[in-house]
Scaffold this motif. Sequence first.
Motif, PDB file in Angstrom:
ATOM      1  N   ALA A 184     -11.581 -44.374 -47.175  1.00 37.39           N
ATOM      2  CA  ALA A 184     -10.583 -45.013 -48.069  1.00 37.39           C
ATOM      3  C   ALA A 184      -9.329 -45.279 -46.784  1.00 37.39           C
ATOM      4  O   ALA A 184      -8.711 -46.318 -46.846  1.00 37.39           O
ATOM      5  CB  ALA A 184     -10.000 -43.954 -48.992  1.00 37.39           C
ATOM      6  N   LEU A 185      -9.088 -44.320 -45.701  1.00 40.61           N
ATOM      7  CA  LEU A 185      -8.172 -44.166 -44.896  1.00 40.61           C
ATOM      8  C   LEU A 185      -8.426 -45.469 -43.709  1.00 40.61           C
ATOM      9  O   LEU A 185      -7.537 -46.463 -43.565  1.00 40.61           O
ATOM     10  CB  LEU A 185      -8.200 -42.798 -44.033  1.00 40.61           C
ATOM     11  N   LEU A 244     -12.296 -38.985 -39.225  1.00 44.17           N
ATOM     12  CA  LEU A 244     -12.093 -39.974 -38.328  1.00 44.17           C
ATOM     13  C   LEU A 244     -13.414 -40.677 -37.810  1.00 44.17           C
ATOM     14  O   LEU A 244     -13.261 -41.845 -37.524  1.00 44.17           O
ATOM     15  CB  LEU A 244     -11.365 -39.179 -36.907  1.00 44.17           C
ATOM     16  N   GLY A 245     -14.403 -39.897 -37.638  1.00 47.12           N
ATOM     17  CA  GLY A 245     -15.813 -40.460 -36.952  1.00 47.12           C
ATOM     18  C   GLY A 245     -16.390 -41.344 -37.979  1.00 47.12           C
ATOM     19  O   GLY A 245     -16.620 -42.619 -37.882  1.00 47.12           O
ATOM     20  N   PHE A 246     -16.478 -40.824 -39.302  1.00 51.91           N
ATOM     21  CA  PHE A 246     -17.302 -42.064 -40.111  1.00 51.91           C
ATOM     22  C   PHE A 246     -16.229 -43.078 -40.842  1.00 51.91           C
ATOM     23  O   PHE A 246     -16.510 -44.102 -41.150  1.00 51.91           O
ATOM     24  CB  PHE A 246     -17.816 -41.086 -41.287  1.00 51.91           C
ATOM     25  N   GLY A 247     -15.067 -42.646 -40.740  1.00 55.75           N
ATOM     26  CA  GLY A 247     -13.960 -43.399 -40.888  1.00 55.75           C
ATOM     27  C   GLY A 247     -14.169 -44.770 -39.874  1.00 55.75           C
ATOM     28  O   GLY A 247     -13.712 -45.638 -40.353  1.00 55.75           O
ATOM     29  N   ALA A 267     -10.883 -46.639 -32.048  1.00 55.93           N
ATOM     30  CA  ALA A 267      -9.705 -45.497 -32.210  1.00 55.93           C
ATOM     31  C   ALA A 267     -10.137 -44.419 -32.679  1.00 55.93           C
ATOM     32  O   ALA A 267      -9.716 -43.106 -32.232  1.00 55.93           O
ATOM     33  CB  ALA A 267      -8.301 -46.300 -32.294  1.00 55.93           C
ATOM     34  N   LEU A 268     -10.346 -44.504 -34.037  1.00 58.88           N
ATOM     35  CA  LEU A 268     -10.858 -43.174 -35.040  1.00 58.88           C
ATOM     36  C   LEU A 268     -12.068 -42.606 -34.528  1.00 58.88           C
ATOM     37  O   LEU A 268     -12.084 -41.339 -34.335  1.00 58.88           O
ATOM     38  CB  LEU A 268     -11.045 -43.654 -36.413  1.00 58.88           C
ATOM     39  N   ALA A 269     -13.066 -43.326 -34.055  1.00 58.30           N
ATOM     40  CA  ALA A 269     -13.984 -42.480 -33.376  1.00 58.30           C
ATOM     41  C   ALA A 269     -13.747 -41.975 -32.061  1.00 58.30           C
ATOM     42  O   ALA A 269     -14.262 -40.672 -31.992  1.00 58.30           O
ATOM     43  CB  ALA A 269     -15.280 -43.676 -33.138  1.00 58.30           C
ATOM     44  N   ALA A 270     -13.119 -42.439 -31.289  1.00 58.29           N
ATOM     45  CA  ALA A 270     -12.673 -41.729 -30.237  1.00 58.29           C
ATOM     46  C   ALA A 270     -11.761 -40.591 -30.533  1.00 58.29           C
ATOM     47  O   ALA A 270     -11.822 -39.482 -29.747  1.00 58.29           O
ATOM     48  CB  ALA A 270     -11.839 -42.759 -29.123  1.00 58.29           C
ATOM     49  N   GLY A 321     -16.399 -35.102 -49.405  1.00 61.27           N
ATOM     50  CA  GLY A 321     -15.148 -35.753 -49.931  1.00 61.27           C
ATOM     51  C   GLY A 321     -14.411 -36.360 -48.711  1.00 61.27           C
ATOM     52  O   GLY A 321     -13.820 -37.401 -48.718  1.00 61.27           O
ATOM     53  N   ALA A 322     -14.624 -35.350 -47.444  1.00 60.21           N
ATOM     54  CA  ALA A 322     -13.818 -35.940 -46.283  1.00 60.21           C
ATOM     55  C   ALA A 322     -14.434 -37.443 -45.825  1.00 60.21           C
ATOM     56  O   ALA A 322     -13.766 -38.023 -45.524  1.00 60.21           O
ATOM     57  CB  ALA A 322     -13.977 -34.980 -45.038  1.00 60.21           C
ATOM     58  N   PHE A 323     -15.700 -37.577 -46.032  1.00 64.34           N
ATOM     59  CA  PHE A 323     -16.634 -38.744 -45.645  1.00 64.34           C
ATOM     60  C   PHE A 323     -15.683 -39.907 -46.382  1.00 64.34           C
ATOM     61  O   PHE A 323     -15.643 -41.091 -45.759  1.00 64.34           O
ATOM     62  CB  PHE A 323     -18.100 -38.978 -45.979  1.00 64.34           C
ATOM     63  N   ASN A 324     -15.742 -39.790 -47.980  1.00 66.62           N
ATOM     64  CA  ASN A 324     -15.061 -40.854 -48.617  1.00 66.62           C
ATOM     65  C   ASN A 324     -13.624 -40.934 -48.102  1.00 66.62           C
ATOM     66  O   ASN A 324     -12.964 -42.108 -48.452  1.00 66.62           O
ATOM     67  CB  ASN A 324     -15.198 -40.563 -50.034  1.00 66.62           C
TER      68      ASN A 324
END
Length: 404
Positions: A337-338, A210-213, A362-365, A330-333
């Motif tokens: 993508a998300l 969520l954060g890097f997304g 919203a993702l960072a929050a 892999g979660a960063f990638n």
Amino acid sequence: MPLALLALAIGAFGIGTTEFVIMGLLPEVAADFQVSIPTAGFLVTGYALGVVLGAPLMTVLGTRITRKRMLMLLMGLFVVGNVVSAIAPVFGVMVAGRVIASLAHGAFFGIGSVVAADLVAPQKKAGAIAMMFTGLTVANVVGVPLGTYIGQSVGWRTTFFVVAALGVIGLLGVARLVPEQPRPEGVRLRHELAAFRNVQVLLAMAMTVLGFGGVFAAITYITPMMTEIAGYSASSVTWLLVLFGLGMVGGNLLGGKFADRHLMPMLYVSLGALAVVLALFTLTAHNKIAAAVTIVLIGGLGFATVPPLQKRVLDQAAGAPTLASAVNIGAFNLGNALSAWLGGLVIAAGLGYTAPNWVGAALAASALVLAVVSSVLERRSTASRGRLVAQHSPEPLATPAPQR
């Protein structure tokens, strides 16, 4: 910092360059293979999926050899993938070359994080991880613009040959500088998988997604946002991405420095500030100077979360950290993508080119909320263990009264 970290950073530089340089070369590659730009986009998607799948796969395959040898094998695989891309006669072979190279990505950063942390004192682990990731951030400042220039001037195949050469340098650096550490005794696949039963490990990975997304929700659509909203020319986007890369370098180093001292507060500040800046980007995107400053801040705050998140996973999976560390890469990638998909949805819904910034905020929050939840659960667990210890501690013996 040990010289071995330089070898890891060089490998990270090559990997970062090959991951992002394709975005600037899609028109040339599409024209050469006579495919559409959307079809050429599979070179980006295929790489990202290869990272997500390759991180656990390659790490599991490497459990029976030392980490140094696995790092060398991964860099060799990276070189092969880029050479295949450079000589690909048809588009399908090019995609295969990208996937081959991507298989090394997650495992290299995951295993490299463990090796980097083991090379230094406990209070410097996050700084060592940040030093390795500096290679990835510098790639966005130097490697990607230079690789794009070479590809546009001499030919995109030359770019991939140059990246392959960087991989060879990284391989030789690992072979020469990284110490030969014995394979951890008693570590088996079931021990590595057991880390995923730890809720704190899962929360840290969710924060990563969520954060890097949140960063890539905005940056994926930076070109139309800056050309259509801010009024920049298309040629200026390259330099805006260089600014983004500079922010990444600074944020990465600061994140590593402060995570060694105050890990969770560092996450609170970086994720909270990132959410605010991404929300403000919907306004600052209408002004050239304000937009440029905001892009630097997004890069800085986004990558300030990387060392603490990676160290958080290592700390919580301390008994068997290798697989968990690789999966977190892999979660960063997966987050990239998300967020790119969600950003595309809001644009397609007619909400405008700045709408992905709200998605990113919203993702960072959401990541910040998870960080708070993780901290609360950890404090409760610590308090519960303290009570259990107190309950099972033997009563102190009474001191006998002195005899008269």
